[in-house]
Scaffold this motif. Sequence first.
Motif, PDB file in Angstrom:
ATOM      1  N   SER A 106      -6.039 -10.388   0.318  1.00 37.38           N
ATOM      2  CA  SER A 106      -6.583 -10.472  -1.042  1.00 37.38           C
ATOM      3  C   SER A 106      -7.101  -9.143  -1.578  1.00 37.38           C
ATOM      4  CB  SER A 106      -7.718 -11.504  -1.089  1.00 37.38           C
ATOM      5  OG  SER A 106      -8.790 -11.126  -0.246  1.00 37.38           O
ATOM      6  N   LEU A 109      -4.355  -6.489  -2.870  1.00 35.41           N
ATOM      7  CA  LEU A 109      -3.714  -6.992  -4.078  1.00 35.41           C
ATOM      8  C   LEU A 109      -4.644  -6.870  -5.279  1.00 35.41           C
ATOM      9  CD1 LEU A 109      -1.964 -10.199  -2.688  1.00 35.41           C
ATOM     10  CD2 LEU A 109      -0.824  -8.204  -3.642  1.00 35.41           C
ATOM     11  N   TRP A 110      -5.904  -7.289  -5.102  1.00 33.72           N
ATOM     12  CA  TRP A 110      -6.875  -7.203  -6.199  1.00 33.72           C
ATOM     13  C   TRP A 110      -7.111  -5.750  -6.609  1.00 33.72           C
ATOM     14  CZ3 TRP A 110     -11.783  -4.982  -6.339  1.00 33.72           C
ATOM     15  CH2 TRP A 110     -12.556  -5.285  -7.464  1.00 33.72           C
ATOM     16  N   PRO A 154     -11.714 -11.075  -4.767  1.00 36.13           N
ATOM     17  CA  PRO A 154     -11.053 -11.025  -3.452  1.00 36.13           C
ATOM     18  C   PRO A 154     -11.836 -11.754  -2.375  1.00 36.13           C
ATOM     19  CG  PRO A 154     -11.967  -8.882  -4.033  1.00 36.13           C
ATOM     20  CD  PRO A 154     -12.041  -9.722  -5.260  1.00 36.13           C
ATOM     21  N   THR A 216      -3.753 -15.436  -7.288  1.00 41.81           N
ATOM     22  CA  THR A 216      -3.350 -14.027  -7.283  1.00 41.81           C
ATOM     23  C   THR A 216      -2.447 -13.715  -8.469  1.00 41.81           C
ATOM     24  OG1 THR A 216      -3.441 -14.033  -4.856  1.00 41.81           O
ATOM     25  CG2 THR A 216      -2.294 -12.200  -5.894  1.00 41.81           C
ATOM     26  N   SER A 220      -3.211 -11.184 -11.595  1.00 47.56           N
ATOM     27  CA  SER A 220      -2.291 -10.100 -11.952  1.00 47.56           C
ATOM     28  C   SER A 220      -1.900 -10.164 -13.422  1.00 47.56           C
ATOM     29  CB  SER A 220      -1.035 -10.181 -11.087  1.00 47.56           C
ATOM     30  OG  SER A 220      -0.264 -11.339 -11.394  1.00 47.56           O
TER      31      SER A 220
END
Length: 223
Positions: A106, A109-110, A154, A216, A220
Amino acid sequence: MMANLFSSFDPSTFPAMSLNWVSSMIIFMMMPSLFWMIPSRWTMSWIILTSTLHKEFKILIKSKKFNGMTMMLLTLFIIIMINNFMGLFPYIFTSSSHMSFTLTLSLPLWLSFMIFGWINNTTHMLAHLVPQGAPSILLPFLVIVESISNIIRPGTLAIRLTANMIAGHLLLTLMGNSGSSLSTMMLSILVMSQILLLMLESAVAIIQAYVFSVLTTLYSSES
């Protein structure tokens, strides 16, 4: 005999290194065979699953510029789902019940979404900090609240997945430990209850992977 209730989640097997984490990669050794074997029902069901998720992630992303990102999100879903399922088998380490696994998925990606959003869409990111139609007097407070809720994303993603995996396994362990002191009638009821709980945990393994991937995707789309 387990030392304590949480010993099943202990990753330590040897003093120098832990081989438990290898369980996360066992299934991936069998997956490449799908690409050159004659299509079977298993292969077709796998294709249907990935195609359905691809279409759904594509709708959530909205922007046509990032359609290829669905492949990354689909891979994320498959990794989490397989690791959740592997943890349901006896004597296989549940890697998705550890924050070191979930936070590793997480947090990068965050961070990448935030860095990309603030560099390329700064005005759009600032607009997200102020809810539309909010009173002017509450704006400073709302900016702080929105900033905090954005920063903890996250952590909430990782904790949600970890807590759900730990809760089901602990319940199965507690029910299993009480079996030695039960009568034959109660033992049969316990076995049936554990089978039903195992079916529930199988559903939770898919649902939590889906929730992680969808959230997620939504994060995004904001950047």
